[in-house]
Structures are given as C-alpha cells and as structure tokens.
Design a protein around this motif. Structure first.
Motif, PDB file in Angstrom:
ATOM      1  N   THR A  87      29.442  32.626  28.862  1.00 14.61           N
ATOM      2  CA  THR A  87      28.782  32.292  31.006  1.00 14.61           C
ATOM      3  C   THR A  87      30.583  32.188  31.470  1.00 14.61           C
ATOM      4  O   THR A  87      31.049  33.176  32.571  1.00 14.61           O
ATOM      5  N   ALA A  88      31.779  31.618  30.666  1.00 15.79           N
ATOM      6  CA  ALA A  88      33.322  32.340  31.381  1.00 15.79           C
ATOM      7  C   ALA A  88      33.094  33.253  31.716  1.00 15.79           C
ATOM      8  O   ALA A  88      33.787  32.920  32.656  1.00 15.79           O
ATOM      9  N   ARG A  89      32.792  33.172  29.850  1.00 17.28           N
ATOM     10  CA  ARG A  89      33.750  35.538  30.576  1.00 17.28           C
ATOM     11  C   ARG A  89      32.754  36.111  31.496  1.00 17.28           C
ATOM     12  O   ARG A  89      33.177  36.759  32.248  1.00 17.28           O
ATOM     13  N   LEU A  90      31.528  35.488  31.782  1.00 19.67           N
ATOM     14  CA  LEU A  90      30.579  36.618  33.002  1.00 19.67           C
ATOM     15  C   LEU A  90      30.828  36.497  34.189  1.00 19.67           C
ATOM     16  O   LEU A  90      31.182  37.027  34.747  1.00 19.67           O
ATOM     17  N   ARG A  91      31.614  34.825  34.494  1.00 19.86           N
ATOM     18  CA  ARG A  91      31.695  35.210  35.505  1.00 19.86           C
ATOM     19  C   ARG A  91      33.277  34.652  36.291  1.00 19.86           C
ATOM     20  O   ARG A  91      32.905  35.011  37.301  1.00 19.86           O
ATOM     21  N   THR A  92      33.893  35.077  35.005  1.00 21.63           N
ATOM     22  CA  THR A  92      35.642  35.647  35.125  1.00 21.63           C
ATOM     23  C   THR A  92      35.051  37.150  36.307  1.00 21.63           C
ATOM     24  O   THR A  92      36.148  37.483  36.477  1.00 21.63           O
ATOM     25  N   ILE A  93      34.293  37.278  34.942  1.00 19.32           N
ATOM     26  CA  ILE A  93      33.729  39.291  35.532  1.00 19.32           C
ATOM     27  C   ILE A  93      33.733  39.384  36.775  1.00 19.32           C
ATOM     28  O   ILE A  93      34.205  39.824  37.609  1.00 19.32           O
ATOM     29  N   LEU A 145      36.197  40.665  39.940  1.00 21.25           N
ATOM     30  CA  LEU A 145      36.278  42.062  40.294  1.00 21.25           C
ATOM     31  C   LEU A 145      34.739  42.683  41.631  1.00 21.25           C
ATOM     32  O   LEU A 145      34.174  42.865  42.238  1.00 21.25           O
ATOM     33  N   LEU A 146      33.643  41.538  41.023  1.00 26.57           N
ATOM     34  CA  LEU A 146      32.102  42.184  41.113  1.00 26.57           C
ATOM     35  C   LEU A 146      31.916  41.686  42.709  1.00 26.57           C
ATOM     36  O   LEU A 146      31.817  42.986  43.898  1.00 26.57           O
ATOM     37  N   THR A 147      32.011  40.081  43.072  1.00 20.93           N
ATOM     38  CA  THR A 147      31.220  39.131  44.101  1.00 20.93           C
ATOM     39  C   THR A 147      32.042  39.581  45.621  1.00 20.93           C
ATOM     40  O   THR A 147      31.454  40.008  46.458  1.00 20.93           O
ATOM     41  N   PRO A 148      33.463  39.854  45.216  1.00 21.78           N
ATOM     42  CA  PRO A 148      34.060  40.173  46.276  1.00 21.78           C
ATOM     43  C   PRO A 148      33.522  41.685  47.666  1.00 21.78           C
ATOM     44  O   PRO A 148      33.669  41.495  48.701  1.00 21.78           O
ATOM     45  N   PHE A 149      33.382  42.746  46.812  1.00 23.27           N
ATOM     46  CA  PHE A 149      32.628  42.934  47.121  1.00 23.27           C
ATOM     47  C   PHE A 149      31.034  43.263  47.840  1.00 23.27           C
ATOM     48  O   PHE A 149      31.367  43.707  48.650  1.00 23.27           O
ATOM     49  N   TYR A 150      30.368  42.232  47.048  1.00 21.79           N
ATOM     50  CA  TYR A 150      29.279  42.372  47.626  1.00 21.79           C
ATOM     51  C   TYR A 150      29.507  40.963  48.411  1.00 21.79           C
ATOM     52  O   TYR A 150      28.878  41.609  49.812  1.00 21.79           O
TER      53      TYR A 150
END
Length: 392
Positions: free
Chosen positions: A249-255, A259-264
C-alpha cells in the motif's frame, strides 16, 4: 513542436511549489494543487495535453483504488448502518436539492437539471482520501467510516448516471459481467499471486494491480461508463488483504502522490475560468450553498443519531460535503453528450471544485479530530466492550 520535457518540468514544478505551500500553511496538498492549477490556468496559460490527461486519469483511478482498499471490511460490516445511512443521505438530499434548484430556479432542461443533481450530489473520494492519509485518520475507525460512506455516496451517483443516461448495449453487458467475475476472483487470487511472485525487483504485484485497473477502465470506457468506478470496486474487493500488506500500500501510495495525483489535482484547477466565475458568481454561490446545506441536512442529524461526538460529526459532515472526481466526470459527461452547454458546465465544475476546497479547509482548520486522542478512545472502547459482554 512541444518540448515534452519542459512541459513535464512545468507541471512538476507547480506540484513542487504546491507541496512547499502546503508545508508552510498546513493546508491539504490536494487543495493547494487545485488552487495553483486555477492560477496557472488563468494567468500562466497552462493547459493539458494528451499525455497529461492520461497521467491525470491514472492518478484518479489509482487514488480511487487506494481509497477503496482503505475501507476496512470489518468496519464496513460492524458499522454498516452508519456507513450506508450517512452515504445514502449524503447522495439523496443533494441530488434532489440541486435538481430542483437547476430545474425550477435556473430553468434548465430536464436532462441538464439531472446532470446538475448528479454532479452536486457527489463526495470527493480523492480529496477525502488524501486528507485521511495526511492526517493519519485513515488508520482510525472514524476515518474508515467516512471512507465507507464516501463509497456509498458515489455508488449512488454512478447508479443514477447509469439509470438516467447510460446506453445499455453489448459493451455495457460485457463490462458488468467482466467486473462481477473479476471482483469475485481477485480476493482469492491476489494473496496467492503476491505470495508467489511478490517482493521481486520487477515489482510484479504493482504491474498486476495496474493491469486490472487499466483493463476494467478500458471496458468501462467502451461501455460509456467511467474508469474510476471499477477502480473503487476493485479496491474494495481486495481491501481485507491490502490492510495487511502495508508495504505494498505504501509503494502504491508513493507512486500516486509523488507523480500521478499532482497532474490530476492541478488539471482540476484548470477547469475554473475566473471571468466565468465572476459573471456567474451569484448562481455559483447559491449552487454551493444548496449542495452544502443539503449535505448538512442529510449527514449531520445522522451522525448525531449514531452518537458521533459533535466535533467528529461536524468533521464527517464537512468532508462528505466535498466534491471533485465524480462531480467533474458527471459534468463532463453532460457536456460531451450535449445535455449541458459550456456555460452550464463551467458553473457546475466551479461549484464542484469550490465544494472540494471550502468545506475541507473549514474541517481541517476547526474540526479535525486529534488522531492520538481518537486512537486512545477507540482502544478504550475495544477493551470495554468485551468486559461489558462478560458482565452480561
């Protein structure tokens, strides 16, 4: 010709600035990124392109998946009445209120008013989950109840959108069947796959999760639905296992958050046109009041009925008043299919984004429960309940 690297640097630079502002002010990073997106879209000429849209889309489905995976099945069962009652009323009353406001006051068409009702009935899983993680409340019972209630609310909005506007064709049938089969299969197969192939350099468990998210998202798109719906259901299906796999869960949260949610979240801010906001300020303000007031009428009395503390009840009500992901998706669906025009779309999206910002800031500033105090209280209750049973 667009310089991809400089465009990426511009977006991530804004994300970095947002993170610094969030650290200095204590405001949730997701809200700061939305605000920075508003400024960048109106004054810096920032606009999304195809690959930015893709990364923002991936960010939304991964964040939605993680929110579903944080819903503790035990809490959902033991607090089923609380979660379902809060979630259902959080959808129903704002849907009715926004529909009536659009249809009778603004005199929009029936279809446009239905889109307004759906868009303003939502609760933002993305914002609520981001806030839960930042505050650590996702590890507490109250946080898990809120996340479970968010699921019920947004399930109501998706069902309403499907019943009122979906095209029930062969692709929809395939999507429903495939989703049911996968959701029935993954709770048993996922532990086996991760135990056998997990913890390798190739990160097969991450690839496995992304494959399922993209596959179901693709089928949802073919069926004229939205990729975030199966992502939430998939997260809920594997929630029991993921709650034990904290490292994964921590690894997915880090990704997601790096990287991803700032674009969203930055892209969400781009939808706000400040000149249009000024022109329609009165309509937007009333729309925001209608949504928040309807949420309060539905959620606040329910929290008191289930004996939430005043602080926890107000915090829950304010977070359930937020909107973003499904709200913007519903408005965009209406625009793309000709049910609403550009002006109506701007009004709805602005109300949705304001509802993500205003209630969250108030909740975080004045009503945020102390995580340590909540944890101590929950542990005390856990000790007292067995003792009371023994006395009986």
């Amino acid at each position: 010709m667009e310089n991809t690297w400089l465009v990426a640097a511009e977006w991530l630079g804004l994300a970095l600035v947002s993170g610094l502002i969030a650290g200095w002010t204590g405001i949730s990073i997701s809200l700061v990124e939305i605000a920075v997106g508003v400024v960048a879209g109106n004054f810096l000429g920032l606009h999304p392109n195809q690959w930015v849209n893709f990364l923002a889309g991936v960010g939304s489905i991964v964040l939605t998946f993680l929110a579903g995976a944080e819903v503790d099945p035990v809490v959902l069962r033991t607090k089923f009445r609380e979660s379902v009652s809060i979630g259902f009323l959080s959808f129903l009353l704002p849907f009715i209120g926004a529909f009536l406001y659009a249809y009778y006051v603004l005199q929009w068409t029936l279809e446009a008013s239905e889109i307004a009702g759906i868009a303003l009935s939502t609760t933002s899983v993305a914002v609520v989950y981001a806030v839960m993680v930042e505050t650590g409340l996702n590890e507490t019972e109250i946080g898990k109840i809120i996340l479970a209630a968010c699921f019920i609310t947004d399930l109501g909005t998706v069902v309403a959108l499907g019943v009122l506007f979906a095209n029930f064709n062969s692709w929809m049938f395939l999507f429903i069947v495939a989703t049911i089969l996968i959701l029935a299969f993954v709770p048993r197969f996922t532990p086996f796959f991760l135990n056998r192939y997990g913890n390798r350099v190739s990160q097969l468990e991450i690839k496995y999760i992304f494959f399922l998210l993209f596959f179901l998202g693709g089928l949802a798109t073919m069926a004229n639905s939205e990729a975030v719906l199966p992502a939430y259901l998939l997260g809920l299906a594997v929630a029991g296992f993921f709650l034990q796999e904290k490292t994964l869960t921590a690894r997915l949260r880090t990704i997601a958050f790096s990287l991803l949610t700032p674009f969203y979240f930055l892209k969400a801010g781009l939808y706000v046109s400040l000149p249009a906001v000024v022109t329609g300020a009165g309509i937007i303000t009333v729309g925001l009041i209608v949504k928040i007031l309807a949420k309060f009428l539905g959620v606040w009395p329910t929290t008191r009925f289930f004996k939430f503390g005043p602080r926890e009840g107000m915090y829950t009500t304010l977070l359930m008043s937020t909107g973003l992901t499904f709200g913007t998706i519903s408005a965009l669906f209406g625009l793309n299919h000709g049910y609403i025009d550009q002006v109506q779309y701007t009004i709805l999206v602005t109300v949705v984004i304001l509802s993500a910002v205003v209630p969250t800031i108030i909740a975080q500033a004045f009503f945020r429960p102390d995580r340590e105090a909540v944890t101590r209280e929950e542990k005390l209750k856990a000790k007292l309940v067995p003792q009371q049973k023994e006395v009986k």
